[in-house]
Write a protein that holds these residues in place. Structure first.
Motif, PDB file in Angstrom:
ATOM      1  N   VAL A 319       0.839  -1.211   0.000  1.00  0.00           N
ATOM      2  CA  VAL A 319       0.000   0.000   0.000  1.00  0.00           C
ATOM      3  C   VAL A 319       0.867   1.251   0.000  1.00  0.00           C
ATOM      4  O   VAL A 319       0.562   2.241  -0.693  1.00  0.00           O
ATOM      5  N   LYS A 320       1.962   1.204   0.735  1.00  0.00           N
ATOM      6  CA  LYS A 320       2.876   2.360   0.767  1.00  0.00           C
ATOM      7  C   LYS A 320       3.526   2.569  -0.601  1.00  0.00           C
ATOM      8  O   LYS A 320       3.588   3.700  -1.099  1.00  0.00           O
ATOM      9  N   GLU A 321       3.972   1.476  -1.215  1.00  0.00           N
ATOM     10  CA  GLU A 321       4.629   1.582  -2.520  1.00  0.00           C
ATOM     11  C   GLU A 321       3.665   2.022  -3.614  1.00  0.00           C
ATOM     12  O   GLU A 321       4.049   2.738  -4.544  1.00  0.00           O
ATOM     13  N   GLU A 322       2.393   1.602  -3.511  1.00  0.00           N
ATOM     14  CA  GLU A 322       1.391   1.942  -4.528  1.00  0.00           C
ATOM     15  C   GLU A 322       0.627   3.225  -4.198  1.00  0.00           C
ATOM     16  O   GLU A 322      -0.269   3.616  -4.943  1.00  0.00           O
ATOM     17  N   ASN A 323       0.972   3.851  -3.079  1.00  0.00           N
ATOM     18  CA  ASN A 323       0.314   5.081  -2.647  1.00  0.00           C
ATOM     19  C   ASN A 323      -1.197   4.917  -2.474  1.00  0.00           C
ATOM     20  O   ASN A 323      -1.987   5.786  -2.852  1.00  0.00           O
ATOM     21  N   GLY A 324      -1.578   3.778  -1.927  1.00  0.00           N
ATOM     22  CA  GLY A 324      -2.991   3.570  -1.639  1.00  0.00           C
ATOM     23  C   GLY A 324      -3.464   2.168  -1.976  1.00  0.00           C
ATOM     24  O   GLY A 324      -2.695   1.323  -2.436  1.00  0.00           O
ATOM     25  N   VAL A 325      -4.735   1.945  -1.722  1.00  0.00           N
ATOM     26  CA  VAL A 325      -5.366   0.649  -1.992  1.00  0.00           C
ATOM     27  C   VAL A 325      -6.012   0.708  -3.369  1.00  0.00           C
ATOM     28  O   VAL A 325      -6.913   1.509  -3.608  1.00  0.00           O
ATOM     29  N   SER A 326      -5.539  -0.128  -4.266  1.00  0.00           N
ATOM     30  CA  SER A 326      -6.047  -0.158  -5.637  1.00  0.00           C
ATOM     31  C   SER A 326      -6.056  -1.604  -6.127  1.00  0.00           C
ATOM     32  O   SER A 326      -5.520  -2.509  -5.468  1.00  0.00           O
ATOM     33  N   LEU A 327      -6.655  -1.822  -7.278  1.00  0.00           N
ATOM     34  CA  LEU A 327      -6.643  -3.161  -7.868  1.00  0.00           C
ATOM     35  C   LEU A 327      -5.215  -3.632  -8.115  1.00  0.00           C
ATOM     36  O   LEU A 327      -4.878  -4.800  -7.894  1.00  0.00           O
ATOM     37  N   GLN A 328      -4.364  -2.718  -8.567  1.00  0.00           N
ATOM     38  CA  GLN A 328      -2.969  -3.069  -8.815  1.00  0.00           C
ATOM     39  C   GLN A 328      -2.267  -3.448  -7.518  1.00  0.00           C
ATOM     40  O   GLN A 328      -1.491  -4.408  -7.476  1.00  0.00           O
ATOM     41  N   ALA A 329      -2.545  -2.710  -6.462  1.00  0.00           N
ATOM     42  CA  ALA A 329      -1.946  -3.030  -5.167  1.00  0.00           C
ATOM     43  C   ALA A 329      -2.411  -4.397  -4.682  1.00  0.00           C
ATOM     44  O   ALA A 329      -1.613  -5.228  -4.226  1.00  0.00           O
ATOM     45  N   LEU A 330      -3.714  -4.658  -4.774  1.00  0.00           N
ATOM     46  CA  LEU A 330      -4.259  -5.936  -4.326  1.00  0.00           C
ATOM     47  C   LEU A 330      -3.653  -7.098  -5.097  1.00  0.00           C
ATOM     48  O   LEU A 330      -3.398  -8.168  -4.535  1.00  0.00           O
ATOM     49  N   ASP A 331      -3.411  -6.891  -6.378  1.00  0.00           N
ATOM     50  CA  ASP A 331      -2.869  -7.962  -7.210  1.00  0.00           C
ATOM     51  C   ASP A 331      -1.432  -8.304  -6.831  1.00  0.00           C
ATOM     52  O   ASP A 331      -0.972  -9.423  -7.083  1.00  0.00           O
ATOM     53  N   ARG A 332      -0.714  -7.374  -6.241  1.00  0.00           N
ATOM     54  CA  ARG A 332       0.676  -7.605  -5.854  1.00  0.00           C
ATOM     55  C   ARG A 332       0.800  -8.363  -4.528  1.00  0.00           C
ATOM     56  O   ARG A 332       1.882  -8.855  -4.212  1.00  0.00           O
ATOM     57  N   MET A 333      -0.275  -8.472  -3.787  1.00  0.00           N
ATOM     58  CA  MET A 333      -0.228  -9.079  -2.450  1.00  0.00           C
ATOM     59  C   MET A 333      -0.399 -10.594  -2.567  1.00  0.00           C
ATOM     60  O   MET A 333      -1.486 -11.141  -2.381  1.00  0.00           O
ATOM     61  N   THR A 334       0.689 -11.282  -2.858  1.00  0.00           N
ATOM     62  CA  THR A 334       0.602 -12.709  -3.174  1.00  0.00           C
ATOM     63  C   THR A 334       0.189 -13.562  -1.979  1.00  0.00           C
ATOM     64  O   THR A 334      -0.576 -14.520  -2.130  1.00  0.00           O
ATOM     65  N   LEU A 335       0.687 -13.244  -0.789  1.00  0.00           N
ATOM     66  CA  LEU A 335       0.294 -14.016   0.390  1.00  0.00           C
ATOM     67  C   LEU A 335      -1.169 -13.775   0.725  1.00  0.00           C
ATOM     68  O   LEU A 335      -1.905 -14.718   1.048  1.00  0.00           O
ATOM     69  N   THR A 336      -1.596 -12.524   0.642  1.00  0.00           N
ATOM     70  CA  THR A 336      -2.993 -12.193   0.927  1.00  0.00           C
ATOM     71  C   THR A 336      -3.925 -12.936  -0.019  1.00  0.00           C
ATOM     72  O   THR A 336      -4.943 -13.495   0.405  1.00  0.00           O
ATOM     73  N   LYS A 337      -3.582 -12.956  -1.301  1.00  0.00           N
ATOM     74  CA  LYS A 337      -4.389 -13.698  -2.276  1.00  0.00           C
ATOM     75  C   LYS A 337      -4.430 -15.177  -1.920  1.00  0.00           C
ATOM     76  O   LYS A 337      -5.486 -15.823  -1.977  1.00  0.00           O
ATOM     77  N   SER A 338      -3.272 -15.738  -1.582  1.00  0.00           N
ATOM     78  CA  SER A 338      -3.191 -17.157  -1.269  1.00  0.00           C
ATOM     79  C   SER A 338      -4.042 -17.510  -0.048  1.00  0.00           C
ATOM     80  O   SER A 338      -4.718 -18.547  -0.030  1.00  0.00           O
ATOM     81  N   VAL A 339      -4.013 -16.664   0.970  1.00  0.00           N
ATOM     82  CA  VAL A 339      -4.789 -16.904   2.186  1.00  0.00           C
ATOM     83  C   VAL A 339      -6.279 -16.982   1.860  1.00  0.00           C
ATOM     84  O   VAL A 339      -7.008 -17.838   2.379  1.00  0.00           O
ATOM     85  N   VAL A 340      -6.755 -16.089   1.008  1.00  0.00           N
ATOM     86  CA  VAL A 340      -8.169 -16.108   0.615  1.00  0.00           C
ATOM     87  C   VAL A 340      -8.511 -17.410  -0.104  1.00  0.00           C
ATOM     88  O   VAL A 340      -9.515 -18.065   0.210  1.00  0.00           O
ATOM     89  N   TYR A 341      -7.694 -17.800  -1.065  1.00  0.00           N
ATOM     90  CA  TYR A 341      -7.949 -19.038  -1.788  1.00  0.00           C
ATOM     91  C   TYR A 341      -7.884 -20.254  -0.864  1.00  0.00           C
ATOM     92  O   TYR A 341      -8.663 -21.207  -1.016  1.00  0.00           O
ATOM     93  N   GLU A 342      -6.947 -20.240   0.082  1.00  0.00           N
ATOM     94  CA  GLU A 342      -6.806 -21.376   0.985  1.00  0.00           C
ATOM     95  C   GLU A 342      -8.025 -21.505   1.896  1.00  0.00           C
ATOM     96  O   GLU A 342      -8.472 -22.621   2.186  1.00  0.00           O
ATOM     97  N   ALA A 343      -8.589 -20.379   2.340  1.00  0.00           N
ATOM     98  CA  ALA A 343      -9.823 -20.433   3.136  1.00  0.00           C
ATOM     99  C   ALA A 343     -10.969 -21.001   2.309  1.00  0.00           C
ATOM    100  O   ALA A 343     -11.784 -21.793   2.811  1.00  0.00           O
ATOM    101  N   MET A 344     -11.036 -20.619   1.037  1.00  0.00           N
ATOM    102  CA  MET A 344     -12.087 -21.138   0.159  1.00  0.00           C
ATOM    103  C   MET A 344     -11.886 -22.619  -0.147  1.00  0.00           C
ATOM    104  O   MET A 344     -12.853 -23.350  -0.376  1.00  0.00           O
ATOM    105  N   ARG A 345     -10.636 -23.044  -0.159  1.00  0.00           N
ATOM    106  CA  ARG A 345     -10.341 -24.459  -0.420  1.00  0.00           C
ATOM    107  C   ARG A 345     -10.692 -25.328   0.774  1.00  0.00           C
ATOM    108  O   ARG A 345     -11.384 -26.333   0.647  1.00  0.00           O
ATOM    109  N   ILE A 346     -10.218 -24.937   1.944  1.00  0.00           N
ATOM    110  CA  ILE A 346     -10.330 -25.813   3.096  1.00  0.00           C
ATOM    111  C   ILE A 346     -11.739 -25.834   3.678  1.00  0.00           C
ATOM    112  O   ILE A 346     -12.169 -26.830   4.269  1.00  0.00           O
ATOM    113  N   GLU A 347     -12.505 -24.763   3.488  1.00  0.00           N
ATOM    114  CA  GLU A 347     -13.871 -24.711   4.006  1.00  0.00           C
ATOM    115  C   GLU A 347     -14.760 -23.904   3.055  1.00  0.00           C
ATOM    116  O   GLU A 347     -15.086 -22.752   3.315  1.00  0.00           O
TER     117      GLU A 347
END
Length: 480
Positions: A319-347
């Motif tokens: 967020v600091k590097e992208e100067n805010g919360v944006s689609l581009q910023a969200l796409d760069r957050m690989t662990l955050t994306k993985s955590v969401v998918y893992e929650a959807m997988r396991i339950e």
């Protein structure tokens, strides 16, 4: 069976094992095993072990009373399950809730899009309307959801600062979700309509009457037979929740006039469009989010402070590097994306899929092929498909970085929560959730907003009818 159907497989062709038992008594026995004696996972696991197969015949609730035919062919592995997405082979007409369908009186007399098969002309028309509507709101997703989350976090903090030492996460996030969805679709606040602040409770009441035969209240065992007779002998009539649904309908009809105008331009009757949108908002969206966000926070919470620190560091640096919360910023957050998918997988929030064989067909598991006859009901239990040990290492464990990197991304083909593979996209011609990408986006955005504000949290949870109930005990404000 056409020779091409059987010749297309190199696996041994076997008879589907399992038994439906004696009429009436077999379904009753299976129903009590499923709800009371074994529970969901053990019900399927014991049958896999007994028949040495992940494709079996069994009965599924709520039969034998409400359901005229509780007999299903259960698919319990990652290879067989996806045939439920192949619309050339399966029919999804009136099977959303399984082996029974609630009265259309719950939906204004219409068979809404979710109950329609892809071969029905109105399915493509209504789903095109959904997809166009979401596309037109694309720019609003992030700022509107962030505003609603600010209200949600303020609500949590206020209640924790008050007399209560803990607060219901489900209630708070349920209100935030409903307000977001209503504002997104109509551009207005639900409090400016007849709905007022009662949106979440109106939806819950309406859903409960439809889905009661598929649930258990978790009462002491001595009440099991009483509960079984009360909620699975006869379906709840729609008039019992008529006032709740009428408020939802009237609120949307008044606030969503411009959306309904667009539906009419596409050739959809205004009344039909409104009933479809209320169903989508209440059943698919609100019903889904009220389950999905608690599931997400349950698994993030169980990940402990180590995972919280990793998420906070990734989110805050991007967020600091992208100067805010944006689609581009969200796409760069690989662990955050993985955590969401893992929650959807396991339950997965919706663990079941149903369809009827459109024709005689062959389904393959890892080690065998099985013939299914035209018209037979096929059932898939998604948690066994997405925790298949032949696909996922440590399938029963929540592995936060499971989907990070090229090898991890390949596993997305086996994440199936949206009524299709995660690598596929919703179209007017398939049954994949039209808001699939929005759901993933909002789950990521929830984690981003949470860990921009807090370093960690403590919580309790218990299993309930619609999923985990989360109680927040403490929120530690961000230390940066």
């Amino acid at each position: 069976m056409a020779s091409s159907d059987t010749n297309g497989t190199k696996l041994p062709l076997k008879q589907i094992p399992g038994s439906y038992g004696i009429p009436f008594f077999g379904p009753m026995s299976d129903r009590h095993d499923y709800f009371y004696h074994q529970g969901r996972d053990k019900f399927f696991a014991t049958r896999i072990q007994k028949y040495k197969s992940t494709v079996i015949r069994t009965n599924m609730p709520p039969g034998p009373f409400i359901s005229s035919n509780p007999r299903v062919i259960a698919l319990l592995d990652a290879v067989s399950f996806p045939i439920l997405f192949d619309n050339s082979k399966v029919d999804k007409r009136d099977v959303l809730d399984g082996t029974f369908m609630p009265s259309t009186s719950f939906f204004g007399g219409y068979r809404v899009c979710a109950f329609q098969d892809t071969t029905e002309p109105s399915h493509a028309l209504i789903k095109t309307f959904y997809l166009n509507l979401l596309a037109s709101k694309h720019a609003s997703f992030i700022p509107l959801f962030r505003n609603n989350l600010a209200e949600h976090f303020a609500d949590l903090e206020d209640k924790l600062a008050g007399k209560s030492s803990k607060v219901s996460f489900n209630t708070s996030v349920g209100s935030a979700s409903f307000n977001f969805l209503f504002r997104l679709l109509t551009g207005q606040d639900p409090t400016s309509t007849v709905i007022g602040s009662d949106g979440p409770s109106l939806v819950t009441t309406w859903l409960a009457a439809q889905l009661a035969p598929l649930a258990t209240l978790g009462l002491p065992w001595i009440f099991n037979y009483v509960e079984d007779i009360l909620i699975r002998t006869l379906p709840f009539p729609a008039w019992t929740v008529k006032s709740s649904y009428k408020k939802l309908y009237n609120g949307f009809a008044s606030a969503g006039s411009s959306v309904l105008d667009e539906a009419e331009r596409l050739g959809i009757k205004r009344d039909e469009a409104c009933h479809n949108l209320v169903f989508t908002l209440g059943f698919n969206a609100q019903g889904g989010f009220v389950n999905q966000f608690p599931i997400l926070m349950k698994w993030v919470g169980l990940g402990g402070e180590g995972l919280h620190k990793q998420l906070a560091e990734e989110i805050r640096s991007v967020v600091k590097e992208e100067n805010g919360v944006s689609l581009q910023a969200l796409d760069r957050m690989t662990l955050t994306k993985s955590v969401v998918y893992e929650a959807m997988r396991i339950e997965p929030a919706v663990p079941f899929q149903y369809a009827k064989a459109r024709k005689d067909l062959v389904v393959e598991s890892h080690d065998a092929a099985y013939e299914i006859k035209k018209g037979e009901m096929i059932f898939g239990y998604q948690p066994f498909a997405t925790k298949d040990p032949k696909i996922f290492e440590k399938p029963e464990e929540f592995v936060a970085n499971r989907f990070v990197g090229p090898d991890g991304e390949k596993l997305l083909n086996h994440v199936l929560w949206s009524n299709a593979r995660e690598t596929e996209e919703p179209t007017p011609d398939n049954k994949q959730c039209p808001a699939k990408n929005l759901v993933v986006l909002l789950c990521r955005l929830y984690l981003v907003e949470f860990f921009l504000r807090y370093d960690t949290f403590s919580f309790d949870f218990k299993l309930a009818v619609l999923g985990p109930e989360i109680t927040i005990k403490s929120l530690l404000k961000a230390s940066y």
